[in-house]
Design a protein around this motif. Structure first.
Motif, short mmCIF file in Angstrom:
data_model
loop_
_atom_site.label_atom_id
_atom_site.label_comp_id
_atom_site.label_asym_id
_atom_site.label_seq_id
_atom_site.Cartn_x
_atom_site.Cartn_y
_atom_site.Cartn_z
N ILE A 31 -17.36 4.80 -8.34
CA ILE A 31 -17.79 5.06 -7.33
C ILE A 31 -18.18 3.90 -6.32
O ILE A 31 -18.93 3.14 -6.53
CB ILE A 31 -18.83 6.21 -7.25
N GLY A 32 -17.38 3.98 -5.17
CA GLY A 32 -17.91 2.58 -4.20
C GLY A 32 -16.80 1.58 -4.26
O GLY A 32 -16.83 0.51 -3.42
N ASP A 33 -15.88 1.69 -5.40
CA ASP A 33 -15.06 0.63 -5.59
C ASP A 33 -13.70 0.51 -5.12
O ASP A 33 -12.84 0.01 -5.27
CB ASP A 33 -14.75 0.50 -7.20
N CYS A 34 -13.46 1.86 -4.22
CA CYS A 34 -12.11 2.38 -3.75
C CYS A 34 -12.47 2.98 -2.41
O CYS A 34 -13.06 3.80 -2.37
CB CYS A 34 -11.35 3.00 -4.83
N GLY A 35 -11.70 2.31 -1.11
CA GLY A 35 -11.65 2.95 0.12
C GLY A 35 -10.68 4.03 0.25
O GLY A 35 -10.57 4.45 1.19
N GLY A 36 -9.58 3.73 -0.54
CA GLY A 36 -8.50 4.64 -0.31
C GLY A 36 -7.44 4.10 -1.15
O GLY A 36 -7.48 2.94 -1.78
N TYR A 37 -6.11 4.68 -1.28
CA TYR A 37 -4.96 4.05 -1.79
C TYR A 37 -3.70 4.67 -1.01
O TYR A 37 -3.66 5.85 -0.27
CB TYR A 37 -4.94 4.25 -3.24
N CYS A 38 -2.52 4.11 -1.13
CA CYS A 38 -1.21 4.34 -0.62
C CYS A 38 -0.15 4.71 -2.04
O CYS A 38 -0.26 3.78 -2.81
CB CYS A 38 -0.72 3.37 0.13
N ASN A 39 0.17 5.97 -1.87
CA ASN A 39 1.18 6.22 -2.93
C ASN A 39 2.67 6.23 -2.50
O ASN A 39 3.13 7.21 -1.59
CB ASN A 39 0.86 7.42 -3.55
N GLY A 40 3.33 5.17 -2.48
CA GLY A 40 4.71 5.24 -1.98
C GLY A 40 5.86 6.06 -2.63
O GLY A 40 6.64 6.21 -1.95
N PHE A 41 5.40 6.64 -3.67
CA PHE A 41 6.16 7.45 -4.49
C PHE A 41 6.26 8.85 -3.61
O PHE A 41 7.21 9.55 -3.50
CB PHE A 41 6.15 7.49 -5.95
N SER A 42 5.06 9.34 -3.42
CA SER A 42 4.54 10.78 -3.14
C SER A 42 4.53 10.59 -1.20
O SER A 42 4.36 11.59 -0.83
CB SER A 42 3.73 11.40 -3.63
N THR A 73 -0.57 -0.47 6.23
CA THR A 73 0.10 -1.65 5.89
C THR A 73 0.64 -1.57 4.74
O THR A 73 1.69 -2.10 4.47
CB THR A 73 -1.01 -2.92 6.05
N HIS A 74 0.13 -1.30 3.48
CA HIS A 74 0.90 -0.92 2.29
C HIS A 74 1.96 0.04 2.40
O HIS A 74 3.07 -0.61 1.74
CB HIS A 74 -0.06 -0.22 1.13
N ALA A 75 1.77 0.85 3.04
CA ALA A 75 3.09 1.89 3.26
C ALA A 75 4.33 1.19 4.13
O ALA A 75 5.38 1.23 3.54
CB ALA A 75 2.72 3.20 4.12
N PHE A 76 3.74 0.24 5.18
CA PHE A 76 5.07 -0.55 5.77
C PHE A 76 5.60 -1.58 4.77
O PHE A 76 6.95 -1.65 4.73
CB PHE A 76 4.34 -1.16 7.05
N LEU A 77 4.88 -2.05 3.94
CA LEU A 77 5.57 -2.91 2.90
C LEU A 77 6.16 -2.32 1.92
O LEU A 77 7.32 -2.60 1.60
CB LEU A 77 4.25 -3.80 2.31
N ASN A 78 5.75 -1.05 1.30
CA ASN A 78 6.38 -0.26 0.49
C ASN A 78 7.91 0.20 0.97
O ASN A 78 8.84 -0.09 0.30
CB ASN A 78 5.64 1.05 0.10
N GLU A 79 7.81 0.75 2.19
CA GLU A 79 9.14 1.14 3.05
C GLU A 79 9.93 -0.02 3.31
O GLU A 79 11.29 0.50 3.44
CB GLU A 79 8.81 2.04 4.26
N SER A 80 9.35 -1.03 3.35
CA SER A 80 10.52 -2.18 3.59
C SER A 80 10.87 -2.65 2.22
O SER A 80 11.68 -3.97 2.13
CB SER A 80 9.43 -3.43 4.15
N GLY A 81 10.79 -2.33 1.18
CA GLY A 81 11.17 -2.52 -0.03
C GLY A 81 10.29 -3.83 -0.68
O GLY A 81 10.83 -4.38 -1.78
N LEU A 82 9.26 -4.24 -0.05
CA LEU A 82 8.53 -5.46 -0.67
C LEU A 82 7.35 -5.25 -1.68
O LEU A 82 7.20 -6.08 -2.22
CB LEU A 82 7.70 -6.25 0.76
N ASP A 83 7.27 -4.01 -1.87
CA ASP A 83 6.28 -3.64 -2.94
C ASP A 83 6.83 -3.92 -4.27
O ASP A 83 6.09 -4.48 -5.28
CB ASP A 83 5.72 -2.16 -2.80
N ALA A 84 8.35 -3.76 -4.34
CA ALA A 84 8.68 -3.89 -5.75
C ALA A 84 9.54 -5.20 -5.92
O ALA A 84 9.95 -5.88 -7.08
CB ALA A 84 9.43 -2.78 -6.09
N ASN A 85 10.10 -5.78 -4.68
CA ASN A 85 11.15 -6.73 -4.64
C ASN A 85 10.57 -8.11 -4.46
O ASN A 85 11.16 -9.36 -4.37
CB ASN A 85 12.09 -6.55 -3.76
N ALA A 86 9.28 -8.36 -4.13
CA ALA A 86 8.71 -9.33 -3.63
C ALA A 86 8.31 -10.58 -4.80
O ALA A 86 8.80 -11.54 -4.76
CB ALA A 86 7.07 -9.64 -2.97
#
Length: 119
Positions: A31-42, A73-86
């Motif tokens: 608890i307190g170690d996460c403010g949120g997350y982005c799931n690029g698959f869902s 910002t994570h979502a933009f990087l995901n949708e740009s293909g940079l999450d897996a290809n960097a």
């Protein structure tokens, strides 16, 4: 703040707000170690309600906005293909400090662009 949707480079992401306990359990952290997350698959962004935070409502809302910018910002990087290809190691597109920099500075960048008519 309420659940909503946002268009990220043509892909609709659902933004959901959940209790801190649920967000941290989803991420497997304390608890307190996460403010949120982005799931690029869902195509889902989840933001903690910060119910465990002792700050006032204004501070909580400001932090939630910062967390939303971070995850978007994570979502933009995901949708740009940079999450897996960097890169397979030390992937700069998943680097939390870099994403934080964009999330924190983006309102100032937007303001500067707007002031000079660059939008």
């Amino acid at each position: 703040m309420q659940d909503c949707k946002v268009n990220i480079l043509g892909t609709e992401y659902n933004i959901k707000f959940k209790n801190d306990e649920e967000v941290c359990a989803d991420m497997g952290v304390g608890i307190g170690d996460c403010g949120g997350y982005c799931n690029g698959f869902s195509h889902e962004i989840v933001i903690a309600n910060l119910n465990c935070c002792n700050d006032g409502e204004t501070a909580k809302n400001n932090l939630k906005k910062t967390n939303m910018r971070h995850e978007i910002t994570h979502a933009f990087l995901n949708e740009s293909g940079l999450d897996a290809n960097a890169s397979d190691t030390d992937c700069w597109a998943k680097n939390e400090e870099m994403v934080d920099w964009f999330a924190i500075q983006s309102p100032k960048i937007y303001k500067a662009f707007n002031e000079v008519g660059a939008l």
